[in-house]
Enzyme design. Structure first.
Site, PDB file in Angstrom:
ATOM      1  N   ARG A 208      31.240  42.143  32.802  1.00  0.00           N
ATOM      2  CA  ARG A 208      32.503  42.850  32.545  1.00  0.00           C
ATOM      3  C   ARG A 208      32.356  43.856  31.406  1.00  0.00           C
ATOM      4  NH1 ARG A 208      36.692  37.836  33.638  1.00  0.00           N
ATOM      5  NH2 ARG A 208      37.029  38.360  35.821  1.00  0.00           N
TER       6      ARG A 208
ATOM      7  N   LYS B 117      42.861  27.236  43.510  1.00  0.00           N
ATOM      8  CA  LYS B 117      44.196  27.645  43.042  1.00  0.00           C
ATOM      9  C   LYS B 117      45.165  27.714  44.215  1.00  0.00           C
ATOM     10  CE  LYS B 117      41.913  30.824  40.007  1.00  0.00           C
ATOM     11  NZ  LYS B 117      41.645  32.240  40.125  1.00  0.00           N
TER      12      LYS B 117
ATOM     13  N   GLY C  91      36.262  35.221  40.548  1.00  0.00           N
ATOM     14  CA  GLY C  91      35.218  34.864  39.595  1.00  0.00           C
ATOM     15  C   GLY C  91      34.235  33.845  40.137  1.00  0.00           C
TER      16      GLY C  91
ATOM     17  N   GLY D  38      42.319  38.044  41.817  1.00  0.00           N
ATOM     18  CA  GLY D  38      43.756  38.150  42.089  1.00  0.00           C
ATOM     19  C   GLY D  38      44.145  39.575  42.436  1.00  0.00           C
TER      20      GLY D  38
END
Ligand code: ADP
Ligand code: MG
Length: 429
Positions: free
Chosen positions: A68, A230, A386, A409
């Site tokens: 990142r 999730k 991720g 997301g």
């Protein structure tokens, strides 16, 4: 037991595809187009990056993956070359609006300094006297990093007072935090209204180019493979993806909520009871929209959530009490591979099992390998999230995919056709 399992497919003839055109994506101004028409020398450019890197679990503050940080370098260097004063900001972890020294961006400023080959100082806070002084001290072409924006409650609340304080640091706003563009936070969206110009950075531009292609006019058939843990975040996404995709594969920890909806017992597997209704709706919608829905028909169950647990493969109507489903079974893997073979676009988010434990990594690795083998045949393969990306990298298949998205997301919400606040706030081209 597994011999009796057949693939469960809930399909109906496909009606005309329904799409929301995502043209807002292409219409946004980029940092490249801005620098070609506006002289940024002496201007302060507030760059929102996604510097939320993983740290080693031993408390040593060692960055375990600097992807990142590297991801924001093209934008930062481009702005430096244009003579701008670069003010970088990012969130880091979830400090819940309070200062948490363990979530300081100090390790990031050190790594960033190494990568840029010049000192990138860290301002002790992102707003207030320290930040003001650090920004005021910048020479053209220099970079400063502001401390974790989530040390303030106003960040996630997009609170006007905090937004104004943060926005003071820039004449121009560049959003390059693709992983956070689906959030309407102060640093991702709020500050834009206070700027002379607000534009997309290189990373955001690259992600949008790739992903919007898959949204607007995907090569068909298009499949989405959705797994992970999730459940409550992803099940609503599954619901909206039904309208976009020709085929939908559900895997990972998501499946047990579906099995409950179908009346199976799931032992001690991961479930979210309040999501059962949505799972039922997804099953119904598959028939309505003509989307082919594949739910695994066999699972690997274990006697503990552990790398060395005793495990066996069972059909989904035979999950024993007290056992935990940790991977999809071999019949299901074969069915997924068969289903993806004629696809022209495959989008994947969420591992098929607890791939962190080798004996439960088979489903995840099979999907990674299957997609990797489809890419050279001209299939567009996109991986986001991720953990899914980590699994693909672990398998050494990163370069085999058409696109690895830095935002899980965000990429899903884009595919759903949702308006992303961090993009929506940027200037039109
Ligand atoms: P991503 O980061 O790719 O978006 P998630 O964060 O939603 O994916 O989920 C990743 C996690 O899901 C992994 O840590 C994996 O261990 C877990 N997982 C996958 N299958 C199961 C399962 N059957 N039970 C519990 N956890 C699971
Ligand atoms: Mg994850």
């Amino acid at each position: 037991m597994l011999a009796t399992c057949t693939t469960l497919r809930l399909a109906a003839p496909r009606s005309a595809a329904r799409f929301h055109a995502c043209s807002f994506v292409q219409a946004k101004e980029t940092v490249e187009s801005l620098t070609s028409r506006v002289d940024l020398r002496g201007k302060r450019v507030l760059v929102r990056a996604d510097l939320n890197v993983p740290l080693a679990k031993d408390g040593s503050l060692t960055i375990t993956d600097d992807t990142r940080i590297r991801g924001c370098l093209p934008t930062v260097q481009h702005l430096q070359n244009a003579g701008a004063k670069v003010v970088l900001c990012s969130h880091f972890g979830k400090p819940k609006g309070e200062v948490d020294p363990a979530l300081s961006l100090a390790p990031v400023s050190a790594r960033l300094s190494e990568l840029l080959g010049q000192e990138v100082p860290l301002a002790a806070d992102c707003v207030g006297a320290d930040a003001d002084a650090a920004v005021a001290a910048l020479q053209d072409g220099q970079v400063v990093l502001l401390e974790n924006t989530r040390f303030h409650k106003g960040e996630t609340k997009n609170e006007p007072g905090f937004v104004a304080e943060l926005a003071k640091h820039g004449d121009v706003f560049v959003n390059d935090a693709f992983g956070a563009v689906h959030r309407a936070h102060a640093s991702t969206a709020g500050v834009a209204a206070h700027m002379e110009h607000s534009v997309a950075g290189f990373l955001v531009e690259k992600e949008l180019k790739f992903l919007s292609g898959a949204v607007d006019e995907p090569a068909r058939p298009m499949a989405a493979v959705i797994g992970g843990a999730k459940v409550s975040t992803k099940l609503p996404v599954v619901e909206s993806l039904m309208a976009k995709c020709d085929k939908l594969v559900i895997g990972g920890g998501m499946i047990f909520t579906f099995y409950l909806a179908m009346g199976h017992s799931v032992g001690d597997s991961l479930v979210e009871l309040e999501q059962v209704e949505i799972a039922r709706r997804v099953i119904d919608m598959a028939a309505e929209t003509g989307t082919e829905l594949l739910l695994p028909t066999d699972v690997v169950v274990a006697d503990a959530f552990a790398a060395d647990a005793a495990s066996k493969v069972v059909g989904i109507d035979a999950i024993p009490d007290g056992m935990i489903g940790l991977d999809i079974g071999p019949d299901s893997i074969a069915a997924i591979e068969a289903m993806l073979q004629d696809c022209q676009t495959v989008v994947w988010n969420g591992p098929m099992g607890v791939f962190e434990f080798e004996q439960f990594a088979k489903g995840t690795m099979a999907v990674a390998e299957c997609m990797g083998a489809l890419t050279p045949k001209g299939v567009t393969t996109i991986v986001g999230g991720g953990d899914s990306v980590a699994a693909v990298q672990k398998a050494g298949l990163g370069s085999q995919m058409s696109h690895i998205s830095t935002g899980g997301g965000a990429s899903l919400e884009l595919l759903e056709g949702k308006v992303l606040p961090g993009i929506d706030c940027l200037d039109e081209q």
